[in-house]
Structures are given as C-alpha cells and as structure tokens.
Design a protein around this motif. Structure first.
Motif, PDB file in Angstrom:
ATOM      1  N   TRP A  93      15.210 -20.631 -23.964  1.00 62.38           N
ATOM      2  CA  TRP A  93      16.396 -19.788 -24.171  1.00 62.38           C
ATOM      3  C   TRP A  93      16.088 -18.651 -25.139  1.00 62.38           C
ATOM      4  N   VAL A  94      15.397 -18.937 -26.237  1.00 67.97           N
ATOM      5  CA  VAL A  94      15.050 -17.899 -27.214  1.00 67.97           C
ATOM      6  C   VAL A  94      14.177 -16.832 -26.558  1.00 67.97           C
ATOM      7  N   ARG A  95      13.209 -17.250 -25.756  1.00 74.28           N
ATOM      8  CA  ARG A  95      12.352 -16.291 -25.041  1.00 74.28           C
ATOM      9  C   ARG A  95      13.173 -15.493 -24.030  1.00 74.28           C
ATOM     10  N   PHE A  96      14.079 -16.160 -23.331  1.00 68.03           N
ATOM     11  CA  PHE A  96      14.897 -15.500 -22.313  1.00 68.03           C
ATOM     12  C   PHE A  96      15.776 -14.409 -22.912  1.00 68.03           C
ATOM     13  N   ILE A  97      16.490 -14.719 -23.979  1.00 69.69           N
ATOM     14  CA  ILE A  97      17.409 -13.732 -24.560  1.00 69.69           C
ATOM     15  C   ILE A  97      16.680 -12.633 -25.327  1.00 69.69           C
ATOM     16  N   SER A  98      15.395 -12.849 -25.609  1.00 71.29           N
ATOM     17  CA  SER A  98      14.609 -11.844 -26.324  1.00 71.29           C
ATOM     18  C   SER A  98      13.791 -10.971 -25.390  1.00 71.29           C
ATOM     19  N   ASP A  99      13.870 -11.206 -24.097  1.00 72.44           N
ATOM     20  CA  ASP A  99      13.091 -10.461 -23.115  1.00 72.44           C
ATOM     21  C   ASP A  99      13.528  -8.989 -23.113  1.00 72.44           C
ATOM     22  N   ASP A 100      12.575  -8.086 -23.262  1.00 70.43           N
ATOM     23  CA  ASP A 100      12.883  -6.649 -23.317  1.00 70.43           C
ATOM     24  C   ASP A 100      13.632  -6.162 -22.081  1.00 70.43           C
ATOM     25  N   ARG A 101      13.344  -6.744 -20.919  1.00 72.40           N
ATOM     26  CA  ARG A 101      14.038  -6.324 -19.691  1.00 72.40           C
ATOM     27  C   ARG A 101      15.527  -6.636 -19.776  1.00 72.40           C
ATOM     28  N   LEU A 102      15.859  -7.776 -20.310  1.00 68.22           N
ATOM     29  CA  LEU A 102      17.269  -8.135 -20.476  1.00 68.22           C
ATOM     30  C   LEU A 102      17.919  -7.282 -21.563  1.00 68.22           C
ATOM     31  N   LEU A 103      17.209  -7.083 -22.657  1.00 63.72           N
ATOM     32  CA  LEU A 103      17.762  -6.283 -23.750  1.00 63.72           C
ATOM     33  C   LEU A 103      17.995  -4.834 -23.328  1.00 63.72           C
ATOM     34  N   ASP A 104      17.142  -4.295 -22.462  1.00 61.08           N
ATOM     35  CA  ASP A 104      17.356  -2.932 -21.955  1.00 61.08           C
ATOM     36  C   ASP A 104      18.665  -2.833 -21.175  1.00 61.08           C
ATOM     37  N   ILE A 105      18.994  -3.867 -20.428  1.00 60.86           N
ATOM     38  CA  ILE A 105      20.260  -3.884 -19.688  1.00 60.86           C
ATOM     39  C   ILE A 105      21.438  -3.981 -20.654  1.00 60.86           C
ATOM     40  N   VAL A 106      21.321  -4.847 -21.644  1.00 64.73           N
ATOM     41  CA  VAL A 106      22.385  -5.018 -22.637  1.00 64.73           C
ATOM     42  C   VAL A 106      22.657  -3.696 -23.356  1.00 64.73           C
ATOM     43  N   LYS A 107      21.597  -2.990 -23.733  1.00 65.13           N
ATOM     44  CA  LYS A 107      21.740  -1.713 -24.453  1.00 65.13           C
ATOM     45  C   LYS A 107      22.551  -0.694 -23.658  1.00 65.13           C
ATOM     46  N   GLN A 108      22.444  -0.727 -22.348  1.00 68.15           N
ATOM     47  CA  GLN A 108      23.201   0.207 -21.513  1.00 68.15           C
ATOM     48  C   GLN A 108      24.709  -0.021 -21.640  1.00 68.15           C
ATOM     49  N   PHE A 109      25.107  -1.237 -21.922  1.00 70.42           N
ATOM     50  CA  PHE A 109      26.527  -1.559 -21.993  1.00 70.42           C
ATOM     51  C   PHE A 109      27.091  -1.549 -23.412  1.00 70.42           C
ATOM     52  N   ILE A 110      26.320  -2.063 -24.377  1.00 68.51           N
ATOM     53  CA  ILE A 110      26.885  -2.183 -25.730  1.00 68.51           C
ATOM     54  C   ILE A 110      26.071  -1.490 -26.810  1.00 68.51           C
ATOM     55  N   GLY A 111      24.999  -0.835 -26.432  1.00 74.04           N
ATOM     56  CA  GLY A 111      24.209  -0.107 -27.411  1.00 74.04           C
ATOM     57  C   GLY A 111      23.064  -0.935 -27.968  1.00 74.04           C
ATOM     58  N   PRO A 112      22.276  -0.339 -28.868  1.00 70.76           N
ATOM     59  CA  PRO A 112      21.061  -0.982 -29.356  1.00 70.76           C
ATOM     60  C   PRO A 112      21.280  -2.023 -30.455  1.00 70.76           C
ATOM     61  N   ASN A 113      22.423  -2.014 -31.093  1.00 69.07           N
ATOM     62  CA  ASN A 113      22.654  -2.934 -32.207  1.00 69.07           C
ATOM     63  C   ASN A 113      23.360  -4.193 -31.723  1.00 69.07           C
ATOM     64  N   THR A 114      22.577  -5.171 -31.294  1.00 70.89           N
ATOM     65  CA  THR A 114      23.145  -6.417 -30.777  1.00 70.89           C
ATOM     66  C   THR A 114      22.736  -7.584 -31.651  1.00 70.89           C
ATOM     67  N   LEU A 115      23.568  -8.612 -31.632  1.00 64.93           N
ATOM     68  CA  LEU A 115      23.308  -9.823 -32.399  1.00 64.93           C
ATOM     69  C   LEU A 115      23.880 -10.995 -31.637  1.00 64.93           C
ATOM     70  N   LEU A 116      23.084 -12.017 -31.423  1.00 68.36           N
ATOM     71  CA  LEU A 116      23.565 -13.241 -30.799  1.00 68.36           C
ATOM     72  C   LEU A 116      23.890 -14.219 -31.916  1.00 68.36           C
ATOM     73  N   PHE A 117      25.173 -14.568 -32.037  1.00 63.51           N
ATOM     74  CA  PHE A 117      25.565 -15.464 -33.119  1.00 63.51           C
ATOM     75  C   PHE A 117      26.012 -16.829 -32.620  1.00 63.51           C
ATOM     76  N   ALA A 118      26.238 -16.998 -31.347  1.00 63.95           N
ATOM     77  CA  ALA A 118      26.605 -18.297 -30.780  1.00 63.95           C
ATOM     78  C   ALA A 118      26.353 -18.251 -29.285  1.00 63.95           C
ATOM     79  N   SER A 119      26.005 -19.388 -28.720  1.00 65.54           N
ATOM     80  CA  SER A 119      25.744 -19.414 -27.295  1.00 65.54           C
ATOM     81  C   SER A 119      25.813 -20.841 -26.782  1.00 65.54           C
ATOM     82  N   HIS A 120      26.085 -20.968 -25.495  1.00 67.73           N
ATOM     83  CA  HIS A 120      25.976 -22.256 -24.822  1.00 67.73           C
ATOM     84  C   HIS A 120      25.828 -22.018 -23.325  1.00 67.73           C
TER      85      HIS A 120
END
Length: 86
Positions: free
Chosen positions: A34-61
């Motif tokens: 899970w840590v590797r998955f959410i840290s993958d640059d390909r996924l983070l590039d998609i996230v940045k398109q929607f919410i910008g570069p400043n992201t933080l994961l504080f809880a998950s399930h």
C-alpha cells in the motif's frame, strides 16, 4: 490495478477474521504494498491534476465488497476543509 486487486485478495486470506469490506487503517499503514502504491509517481501525477501538488495522506482503509452485498458505500467526500477552498 490488477496487482492491487490481487493484493487485496491476499490481505483477506491473511486476515480472515477482518471484515473484507473494511480493512482498517492499522493494516494499511504497515502494508509495504500500500505504501508503495500510494507513493507511485504515476498515481501522484494524476492526483496533482485534481488537487494540486500539496497532498497528504492522513488516514486510509480498503473498501473491498461485492456488489449488492453488505453495507452500501454512497458517494461522499472525506476530509474536506475550509482551508482547501481558499
């Protein structure tokens, strides 16, 4: 996504006493996949398109449930804040 699906199946086998539709965050936090998955640059590039570069994961399930079975998971937004709307 295929790899994630297989990993969730593995998690459900490893923790048979946990409800499969809600693998709690304490398992996710110590799960190297899970840590590797959410840290993958390909996924983070998609996230940045929607919410910008400043992201933080504080809880998950994991929410892993069969259609039409168990508790419904309706459309919702988690972790909204007034600060994010400025």
């Amino acid at each position: 996504m295929r790899e994630a699906k297989e990993h969730i199946k593995w998690m459900m086998k490893k923790y048979p006493n946990k409800r499969p539709k809600q693998m709690p965050h304490d398992l996710v936090a110590i799960d190297p996949f899970w840590v590797r998955f959410i840290s993958d640059d390909r996924l983070l590039d998609i996230v940045k398109q929607f919410i910008g570069p400043n992201t933080l994961l504080f809880a998950s399930h994991y929410i892993s449930k069969s259609p039409y079975n168990g508790q419904p998971v309706l459309w919702h937004q988690d972790g909204s804040s007034a600060a994010g709307n400025q």
